[in-house]
Structures are given as C-alpha cells and as structure tokens.
Write a protein that holds these residues in place. Sequence first.
Motif, PDB file in Angstrom:
ATOM      1  N   HIS A   6       0.841  -1.191   0.000  1.00 37.95           N
ATOM      2  CA  HIS A   6       0.000   0.000   0.000  1.00 37.95           C
ATOM      3  C   HIS A   6       0.876   1.242   0.000  1.00 37.95           C
ATOM      4  O   HIS A   6       1.770   1.363   0.825  1.00 37.95           O
ATOM      5  CB  HIS A   6      -0.913   0.003   1.218  1.00 37.95           C
ATOM      6  CG  HIS A   6      -1.735   1.246   1.333  1.00 37.95           C
ATOM      7  ND1 HIS A   6      -2.371   1.828   0.278  1.00 37.95           N
ATOM      8  CD2 HIS A   6      -2.005   2.027   2.397  1.00 37.95           C
ATOM      9  CE1 HIS A   6      -3.004   2.915   0.683  1.00 37.95           C
ATOM     10  NE2 HIS A   6      -2.795   3.057   1.961  1.00 37.95           N
ATOM     11  N   SER A   8       1.069   5.346   0.405  1.00 44.92           N
ATOM     12  CA  SER A   8       0.312   6.457   0.961  1.00 44.92           C
ATOM     13  C   SER A   8      -0.017   7.417  -0.173  1.00 44.92           C
ATOM     14  O   SER A   8       0.669   7.448  -1.190  1.00 44.92           O
ATOM     15  CB  SER A   8       1.121   7.158   2.034  1.00 44.92           C
ATOM     16  OG  SER A   8       2.315   7.643   1.493  1.00 44.92           O
ATOM     17  N   PRO A   9      -1.072   8.214  -0.016  1.00 44.57           N
ATOM     18  CA  PRO A   9      -1.425   9.159  -1.066  1.00 44.57           C
ATOM     19  C   PRO A   9      -0.271  10.098  -1.369  1.00 44.57           C
ATOM     20  O   PRO A   9       0.569  10.374  -0.519  1.00 44.57           O
ATOM     21  CB  PRO A   9      -2.615   9.924  -0.471  1.00 44.57           C
ATOM     22  CG  PRO A   9      -3.180   9.000   0.545  1.00 44.57           C
ATOM     23  CD  PRO A   9      -2.008   8.230   1.083  1.00 44.57           C
ATOM     24  N   SER A  10      -0.264  10.565  -2.576  1.00 41.76           N
ATOM     25  CA  SER A  10       0.782  11.477  -3.025  1.00 41.76           C
ATOM     26  C   SER A  10       0.823  12.711  -2.140  1.00 41.76           C
ATOM     27  O   SER A  10      -0.208  13.196  -1.703  1.00 41.76           O
ATOM     28  CB  SER A  10       0.488  11.892  -4.464  1.00 41.76           C
ATOM     29  OG  SER A  10       1.305  12.945  -4.844  1.00 41.76           O
ATOM     30  N   ASP A  39       2.215   2.101  -9.434  1.00 37.35           N
ATOM     31  CA  ASP A  39       2.114   2.857  -8.186  1.00 37.35           C
ATOM     32  C   ASP A  39       0.799   3.631  -8.117  1.00 37.35           C
ATOM     33  O   ASP A  39       0.144   3.670  -7.072  1.00 37.35           O
ATOM     34  CB  ASP A  39       3.281   3.834  -8.044  1.00 37.35           C
ATOM     35  CG  ASP A  39       4.618   3.134  -7.809  1.00 37.35           C
ATOM     36  OD1 ASP A  39       4.628   1.912  -7.528  1.00 37.35           O
ATOM     37  OD2 ASP A  39       5.651   3.813  -7.928  1.00 37.35           O
ATOM     38  N   GLU A  43      -2.258   3.210  -5.440  1.00 37.95           N
ATOM     39  CA  GLU A  43      -2.758   4.397  -4.734  1.00 37.95           C
ATOM     40  C   GLU A  43      -4.271   4.509  -4.882  1.00 37.95           C
ATOM     41  O   GLU A  43      -4.988   4.768  -3.912  1.00 37.95           O
ATOM     42  CB  GLU A  43      -2.083   5.649  -5.291  1.00 37.95           C
ATOM     43  CG  GLU A  43      -2.564   6.937  -4.657  1.00 37.95           C
ATOM     44  CD  GLU A  43      -1.937   8.177  -5.270  1.00 37.95           C
ATOM     45  OE1 GLU A  43      -2.461   9.266  -4.997  1.00 37.95           O
ATOM     46  OE2 GLU A  43      -0.944   8.067  -6.013  1.00 37.95           O
ATOM     47  N   ARG A 133      -6.992  12.201  -4.821  1.00 37.97           N
ATOM     48  CA  ARG A 133      -5.922  12.905  -4.099  1.00 37.97           C
ATOM     49  C   ARG A 133      -6.432  14.167  -3.393  1.00 37.97           C
ATOM     50  O   ARG A 133      -7.360  14.823  -3.860  1.00 37.97           O
ATOM     51  CB  ARG A 133      -4.816  13.288  -5.073  1.00 37.97           C
ATOM     52  CG  ARG A 133      -4.044  12.079  -5.540  1.00 37.97           C
ATOM     53  CD  ARG A 133      -2.929  12.451  -6.452  1.00 37.97           C
ATOM     54  NE  ARG A 133      -2.071  11.289  -6.700  1.00 37.97           N
ATOM     55  CZ  ARG A 133      -1.195  11.236  -7.673  1.00 37.97           C
ATOM     56  NH1 ARG A 133      -1.022  12.260  -8.483  1.00 37.97           N
ATOM     57  NH2 ARG A 133      -0.459  10.139  -7.830  1.00 37.97           N
TER      58      ARG A 133
END
Length: 167
Positions: A6, A8-10, A39, A43, A133
């Motif tokens: 997993h 993490s968000p950008s 990736d 995400e 995002r």
Amino acid sequence: MQANHHLSPSPRVRGGPALQDHSPGSCAHSHRPASACDDAFVEMLGAYRGSGGLARADEVVALLERGGQAGIATLARWIVERRVIHFEWLQQTWLPWFQFKRADHQPAPVLQAVFAELGGVYDGWDMALWFARPNSALSGGAPLQLTDIDADGVLQAARADRYIAKA
C-alpha cells in the motif's frame, strides 16, 4: 508487487497530477513509465476502497445486465459520452464505483459537470487520480470524499485545476 503493498497518497496537495509529470515509458495507454502506472493503481485502490473501490468493466457490465440493461452497449455509450471515468491497467478497463448511483447503477448526475471540466485536460488516469488525491481548493480533502456533501466546491476545484492545467 505484493498484493498487500500500500502506498500512501501522493504528497501533492493541489488538484490532480500535473500533466507535465508524464514521461516516456512503457505503459501502453499513456506516456507514463510502467512503474508509475503500477504505483498510481495501488494508490487508487486504497483511495477508492471506502467508496466501493474499483471495478473491472466486465463487473460493471454484468451488474447492468442483471438490472435488465444492455450491459456492454450501455457502458460503451457512457464511456464515449464521457459520463463515466475509466482507465486501462494491465489490459483491463477499470472504473471507480463512486461514480454510479447505488439505487440503479446509473452515472451520478452530480459528477457530469466535473467530468466536463476535467475531460479536456486530463485523461482517465488523471481524472481518477484527481478525485482520489487531496486538493488544496477543498481544504486538503479529496474530491471523491466531498462530491456528495460539497458538489459545488468540487466543481469549483475542477474549474481551477482545468485552468491551471491549460496554462
């Protein structure tokens, strides 16, 4: 890649991915390197999980057919008319579930104006990532989480990001 991996968000807070981030690579559907597509997909899996997740096109088609609709023809029409966002990954078409009304599995009308704003500057990947995002115009919230409670704010954020992407 492990199934439980997993990301993490950008850290990017402004709208969706910048169009200039595209670099030559081996993704068949875009100008992104294959690892960037992998990736981004991971995400999105995490980001969309709370809203129903992501579905393969054949899953959406089967659900539409169970509801008495011409599944493949209906989904194809929605895609051509840009009433739903979709993207390709590993030779599969994927769609986020959040964009369908739960009651009848039709595209959510509240999203149509946002899709129209972003459709001219973002591809399917970019639009799916934009919804997933954090966005500074939405106080750091992801558009995906706010479409039901602040549809106008999400639309305004899309307009701002379209303007920036076209600049």
